[in-house]
Design a protein around this motif. Structure first.
Motif, short mmCIF file in Angstrom:
data_model
loop_
_atom_site.label_atom_id
_atom_site.label_comp_id
_atom_site.label_asym_id
_atom_site.label_seq_id
_atom_site.Cartn_x
_atom_site.Cartn_y
_atom_site.Cartn_z
N VAL A 78 1.38 8.04 3.85
CA VAL A 78 1.88 7.43 2.61
C VAL A 78 2.48 8.51 1.70
CG1 VAL A 78 1.21 6.19 0.52
CG2 VAL A 78 0.33 5.45 2.73
N GLY A 79 1.77 9.62 1.54
CA GLY A 79 2.29 10.72 0.73
C GLY A 79 3.55 11.31 1.32
N TYR A 80 3.59 11.44 2.64
CA TYR A 80 4.77 11.98 3.32
C TYR A 80 5.97 11.08 3.09
CZ TYR A 80 7.99 13.22 7.04
OH TYR A 80 9.12 13.57 7.75
N LEU A 81 5.80 9.77 3.26
CA LEU A 81 6.92 8.84 3.09
C LEU A 81 7.42 8.82 1.65
CD1 LEU A 81 5.79 5.92 5.41
CD2 LEU A 81 7.54 7.66 5.87
N LYS A 82 6.50 8.90 0.69
CA LYS A 82 6.90 8.95 -0.73
C LYS A 82 7.70 10.22 -0.99
CE LYS A 82 5.27 8.59 -5.44
NZ LYS A 82 4.17 8.57 -6.37
N TRP A 83 7.23 11.35 -0.46
CA TRP A 83 7.95 12.62 -0.61
C TRP A 83 9.36 12.51 -0.04
CZ3 TRP A 83 8.71 16.30 3.63
CH2 TRP A 83 9.24 17.52 3.22
N ARG A 84 9.49 11.97 1.16
CA ARG A 84 10.80 11.84 1.80
C ARG A 84 11.72 10.93 1.00
NH1 ARG A 84 11.53 12.88 7.39
NH2 ARG A 84 13.59 12.08 6.90
N ARG A 85 11.20 9.82 0.52
CA ARG A 85 12.00 8.86 -0.25
C ARG A 85 12.51 9.52 -1.55
NH1 ARG A 85 8.69 5.20 0.64
NH2 ARG A 85 7.37 5.54 -1.16
N GLU A 86 11.60 10.19 -2.25
CA GLU A 86 11.99 10.82 -3.51
C GLU A 86 12.92 12.02 -3.28
OE1 GLU A 86 8.63 11.30 -6.13
OE2 GLU A 86 8.17 9.15 -5.98
N LEU A 87 12.73 12.73 -2.17
CA LEU A 87 13.67 13.81 -1.83
C LEU A 87 15.07 13.25 -1.61
CD1 LEU A 87 11.93 16.21 0.70
CD2 LEU A 87 12.93 16.82 -1.48
N GLY A 88 15.16 12.14 -0.89
CA GLY A 88 16.46 11.52 -0.64
C GLY A 88 17.18 11.20 -1.94
N LYS A 89 16.45 10.66 -2.90
CA LYS A 89 17.05 10.36 -4.21
C LYS A 89 17.50 11.64 -4.90
CE LYS A 89 14.31 6.21 -5.03
NZ LYS A 89 13.20 5.64 -5.82
N MET A 90 16.66 12.66 -4.87
CA MET A 90 17.01 13.92 -5.51
C MET A 90 18.24 14.55 -4.86
SD MET A 90 16.83 17.53 -5.27
CE MET A 90 15.48 18.08 -4.25
N HIS A 91 18.28 14.55 -3.53
CA HIS A 91 19.45 15.11 -2.83
C HIS A 91 20.72 14.34 -3.21
CE1 HIS A 91 16.78 17.66 -0.69
NE2 HIS A 91 16.39 16.76 0.20
N ALA A 92 20.61 13.02 -3.27
CA ALA A 92 21.77 12.19 -3.64
C ALA A 92 22.22 12.49 -5.06
CB ALA A 92 21.43 10.71 -3.48
N GLU A 93 21.27 12.65 -5.98
CA GLU A 93 21.62 12.97 -7.37
C GLU A 93 22.28 14.33 -7.49
OE1 GLU A 93 17.88 12.51 -9.40
OE2 GLU A 93 17.93 10.32 -9.21
N ARG A 94 21.76 15.32 -6.78
CA ARG A 94 22.35 16.67 -6.83
C ARG A 94 23.75 16.67 -6.22
NH1 ARG A 94 22.83 19.63 -9.55
NH2 ARG A 94 22.63 21.62 -8.51
N ALA A 95 23.90 15.99 -5.08
CA ALA A 95 25.23 15.90 -4.45
C ALA A 95 26.20 15.20 -5.38
CB ALA A 95 25.13 15.15 -3.12
N SER A 96 25.75 14.14 -6.04
CA SER A 96 26.62 13.40 -6.97
C SER A 96 27.08 14.30 -8.11
CB SER A 96 25.87 12.18 -7.52
OG SER A 96 25.57 11.27 -6.48
N ALA A 97 26.17 15.07 -8.68
CA ALA A 97 26.52 15.95 -9.80
C ALA A 97 27.54 17.01 -9.35
CB ALA A 97 25.26 16.62 -10.35
#
Length: 195
Positions: A78-97
């Motif tokens: 559960v912790g691993y999947l949450k980490w991966r999901r939130e990382l994906g959002k962060m990577h998308a936000e950084r790429a967008s910026a």
């Protein structure tokens, strides 16, 4: 031609932030920088006709990943999947910026964010290509170190799960690369795929 130059500037911007990764490869290069370039090389071999959005997404897949350590999330799946999901959002936000700074339109930025987060993996050929590249980079550069830390049964299970995430084109590329892997890697792959 203008887009080719803008793609190159965007890739360079991703590389510039990834150069701050404190983790270093064997030759002293920041690990995030090495990973991004390996992803781009895998994509160039797999999909030489890749769109601008896919080229950027593949390079940005782990942009600044070291800033969100796995240890900051609970142990277990559960912790691993949450980490991966939130990382994906962060990577998308950084790429967008980074893309906005280079003048990309919002549709292309949204497309990159979708690919990076693998939002439609089952139906999006570009998201699947990103997944294939990640699997190929793991097999070529991370597999031996991973396998050395785990029992054969666990490694075989991971290989089967990795294989299931790949496309037929990804499978063909992995099998073509298999002879260059270590003997143990070849043996484990054979066992994973053979039964």
């Amino acid at each position: 031609m203008a887009n080719d130059e803008r793609v190159e500037r965007t890739l360079a911007a991703i590389d510039a932030v990834n150069a701050a990764d404190p983790s270093r490869s064997e030759d002293g290069t920041p690990e995030a920088l090495v990973y991004g370039r390996r992803m781009s090389a895998a994509l160039a071999a797999l999909r030489p006709d890749a769109s601008d959005a896919l080229r950027i997404a593949v390079r940005a897949q782990h942009v600044e990943r070291w800033k969100v350590p796995r240890a900051t999330y609970p142990e277990g799946r559960v912790g691993y999947l949450k980490w991966r999901r939130e990382l994906g959002k962060m990577h998308a936000e950084r790429a967008s910026a980074l893309m906005r700074a280079e003048g990309w339109d919002e549709d292309t930025i949204a497309r990159v964010a979708s690919i990076v987060q693998k939002q439609k993996l089952a139906s999006d050929a570009d998201a699947q290509a990103l997944e294939d590249c990640a699997c190929l980079v793991f097999l070529a550069h991370g597999f031996d170190a991973f396998a050395a830390q785990h029992e054969d049964a666990k490694v075989i299970d991971i290989l089967r799960k990795t294989w299931a995430k790949m496309s037929d084109q990804g499978h063909a590329a992995a099998l073509a690369a298999a002879p260059s892997l270590s003997e143990r890697a070849q043996s484990l792959i054979g066992r994973a795929l053979g039964g």
